[in-house]
Design a protein around this motif. Structure first.
Motif, short mmCIF file in Angstrom:
data_model
loop_
_atom_site.label_atom_id
_atom_site.label_comp_id
_atom_site.label_asym_id
_atom_site.label_seq_id
_atom_site.Cartn_x
_atom_site.Cartn_y
_atom_site.Cartn_z
N GLY A 111 100.05 30.94 -46.14
CA GLY A 111 101.08 31.71 -45.47
C GLY A 111 101.15 33.17 -45.85
N GLY A 112 100.35 33.58 -46.82
CA GLY A 112 100.37 34.98 -47.21
C GLY A 112 99.78 35.87 -46.13
N GLY A 113 99.92 37.17 -46.33
CA GLY A 113 99.37 38.12 -45.38
C GLY A 113 99.85 39.52 -45.66
N LEU A 114 99.59 40.38 -44.69
CA LEU A 114 100.00 41.78 -44.79
C LEU A 114 101.21 42.00 -43.88
CD1 LEU A 114 99.49 44.77 -45.56
CD2 LEU A 114 97.93 44.89 -43.61
N GLY B 218 107.82 25.00 -58.15
CA GLY B 218 108.19 26.41 -58.30
C GLY B 218 107.18 27.34 -57.66
N TRP B 219 107.64 28.55 -57.41
CA TRP B 219 106.77 29.63 -56.95
C TRP B 219 106.74 30.71 -58.03
CZ3 TRP B 219 103.67 29.63 -52.75
CH2 TRP B 219 103.93 28.73 -51.71
N PHE B 220 105.55 31.19 -58.31
CA PHE B 220 105.35 32.29 -59.23
C PHE B 220 104.50 33.34 -58.52
CE2 PHE B 220 106.86 30.50 -63.26
CZ PHE B 220 107.00 29.17 -62.91
N ARG B 221 104.50 34.54 -59.07
CA ARG B 221 103.65 35.58 -58.50
C ARG B 221 103.05 36.42 -59.62
NH1 ARG B 221 108.34 39.30 -55.57
NH2 ARG B 221 109.25 40.17 -57.49
N GLN B 222 101.91 37.01 -59.30
CA GLN B 222 101.25 37.88 -60.27
C GLN B 222 100.62 39.05 -59.55
OE1 GLN B 222 98.49 35.87 -62.91
NE2 GLN B 222 98.74 37.49 -64.44
N VAL C 178 99.84 38.03 -55.78
CA VAL C 178 99.33 36.71 -55.42
C VAL C 178 100.42 35.71 -55.78
CG1 VAL C 178 97.56 34.97 -55.82
CG2 VAL C 178 96.94 37.40 -55.82
N TYR C 179 100.76 34.88 -54.84
CA TYR C 179 101.83 33.90 -55.03
C TYR C 179 101.21 32.51 -55.25
CZ TYR C 179 105.43 37.23 -53.76
OH TYR C 179 106.29 38.31 -53.76
N GLY D 260 96.24 30.43 -55.10
CA GLY D 260 97.15 31.52 -54.78
C GLY D 260 97.00 31.97 -53.35
N THR D 261 98.04 32.61 -52.86
CA THR D 261 97.98 33.22 -51.52
C THR D 261 98.46 34.66 -51.65
OG1 THR D 261 98.61 32.97 -49.19
CG2 THR D 261 100.27 32.34 -50.83
N GLN D 262 97.70 35.59 -51.11
CA GLN D 262 97.99 37.00 -51.28
C GLN D 262 99.08 37.47 -50.32
OE1 GLN D 262 96.47 39.47 -53.45
NE2 GLN D 262 98.19 40.69 -52.68
#
Length: 121
Positions: A7-10, A34-38, A92-93, A114-116
């Motif tokens: 589901g990630g995107g710009l 959970g959701w994390f991001r980096q 990145v999630y 991950g999804t960006q």
């Protein structure tokens, strides 16, 4: 337990995205998710988490009021609805599963890909 995030995107600042995390394995219904991001050069950051029943959720202060975590156990899927996105949300999630609701990434036993997410200003 296996997790697959998508589901990630710009998106432009102020826009919305919805991330999905499909969780497979017989014990899906017993894990908190959970959701994390980096972001590049930064440490992994907690975003939100939800109990297996969906009865309790916890959102990081930086996203509270903008992001909402939810789950549909019939679809074995956890969602992260992200509204009013800001450039600082770019990262990145990752979704992850843990025995109990927690904001500490080390407490999570299983991790997905991950999804960006990229938010342009």
């Amino acid at each position: 337990v296996q997790l697959q995030a998508s589901g990630g995107g710009l998106v432009q600042a102020g826009g919305s995205l919805r991330l999905s995390c499909v969780v497979s394995g017989r014990t899906f219904g017993t894990y908190a998710t959970g959701w994390f991001r980096q972001a590049p050069g930064k440490e992994r950051e907690f975003v939100a988490a939800i109990t297996w029943s969906g009865g309790s959720t916890y959102h990081a202060g930086s996203v509270k009021g903008r992001f909402t975590i939810s789950r549909d156990n019939a679809k074995n899927t956890v969602y992260l609805q992200m509204n009013s996105l800001k450039p600082e949300d770019t990262a990145v999630y990752y979704c992850a599963a843990a025995a109990v609701l927690d904001s500490i990434w080390a407490q999570y036993d299983y991790w997905g890909n991950g999804t960006q997410v990229t938010v342009s200003s």
